[in-house]
Scaffold this motif. Structure first.
Motif, short mmCIF file in Angstrom:
data_model
loop_
_atom_site.label_atom_id
_atom_site.label_comp_id
_atom_site.label_asym_id
_atom_site.label_seq_id
_atom_site.Cartn_x
_atom_site.Cartn_y
_atom_site.Cartn_z
N GLN A 89 10.75 -47.92 24.18
CA GLN A 89 12.03 -47.07 24.44
C GLN A 89 13.49 -47.60 23.83
O GLN A 89 13.35 -48.00 24.59
N ALA B 29 10.13 -34.77 21.99
CA ALA B 29 9.78 -34.27 23.48
C ALA B 29 9.16 -33.03 23.63
O ALA B 29 8.40 -32.80 24.30
N GLU C 32 14.49 -41.57 25.79
CA GLU C 32 13.90 -41.16 25.35
C GLU C 32 13.63 -39.28 26.03
O GLU C 32 13.61 -38.55 25.67
N ASP C 33 14.42 -39.19 27.14
CA ASP C 33 13.85 -37.98 27.88
C ASP C 33 14.58 -37.31 28.48
O ASP C 33 14.87 -36.74 28.04
N THR D 184 14.02 -37.34 19.32
CA THR D 184 13.42 -37.43 19.96
C THR D 184 13.38 -36.38 20.87
O THR D 184 11.78 -35.80 21.28
N SER D 185 14.06 -34.83 20.25
CA SER D 185 14.22 -34.12 20.87
C SER D 185 12.77 -33.18 20.61
O SER D 185 12.64 -32.78 20.82
N TYR E 41 17.40 -32.65 29.71
CA TYR E 41 16.36 -32.77 29.31
C TYR E 41 16.59 -33.02 27.89
O TYR E 41 16.96 -32.20 27.10
N LYS F 155 5.40 -33.50 22.70
CA LYS F 155 4.76 -34.25 24.26
C LYS F 155 4.35 -33.03 25.21
O LYS F 155 3.97 -33.08 25.71
N ARG F 156 5.57 -32.20 25.05
CA ARG F 156 5.06 -31.12 26.63
C ARG F 156 4.66 -29.60 26.18
O ARG F 156 4.90 -29.01 26.66
N TYR G 229 13.45 -31.82 25.28
CA TYR G 229 12.63 -31.79 25.34
C TYR G 229 13.86 -30.15 25.19
O TYR G 229 13.68 -29.15 24.28
#
Length: 132
Positions: free
Chosen positions: A10, A110, A35-36, A106-107, A53, A113-114, A55
């Motif tokens: 990270q 994310a 990263e989050d 990274t967004s 966040y 990932k979600r 994402y």
């Protein structure tokens, strides 16, 4: 005080908002990007911390005025789906281009990932107004 910490998996960016004049960090606003989440800490006596966040970040823009370019600074504008800050500005920071690229990449990761979908508001409520 700008910091980039690379851990095993990270990256963490910590930047302070600076005065455009000479790029000095005499403000009490600190931005942390992981990263989050993006975290904005403001204030000295009365403080405020806001998180967004990654994402939820839909688009990222780099803005640089002449004064910022002279002193190696920039402003990263994040357009988000967050309720408290639909537009989140990381103002007058060093390494702005690198941070903008990191947030953009990274967004997207994310969201994948979600398993979320980035959509646009096209004013679907107006569709009832269309006459047939």
């Amino acid at each position: 005080m700008d910091t980039r910490i690379d851990t095993e998996m990270q990256k963490v960016y910590v930047e302070r908002k600076r005065w455009v004049f000479f790029g000095l960090p005499f403000t009490f606003t600190k931005y942390t990007v992981t990263e989050d989440v993006i975290t904005v800490n403001e204030g000295v006596l009365s403080t405020r911390e806001n998180d967004c966040y990654l994402y939820k970040v839909q688009d990222v823009e780099l803005q640089t005025s002449l004064g910022e370019r002279i002193f190696g600074l920039g402003t990263v504008a994040c357009y988000t789906g967050d309720n408290t800050h639909p537009q989140l500005f990381l103002s007058h920071i060093k390494n702005a281009k690198e941070i903008k690229d990191y947030i953009l990449k990274t967004s997207e990761e994310a969201r994948r990932k979600r398993r979320t979908l980035n959509t646009l508001n096209i004013n679907a409520s107006d569709i009832d107004d269309v006459e047939e």
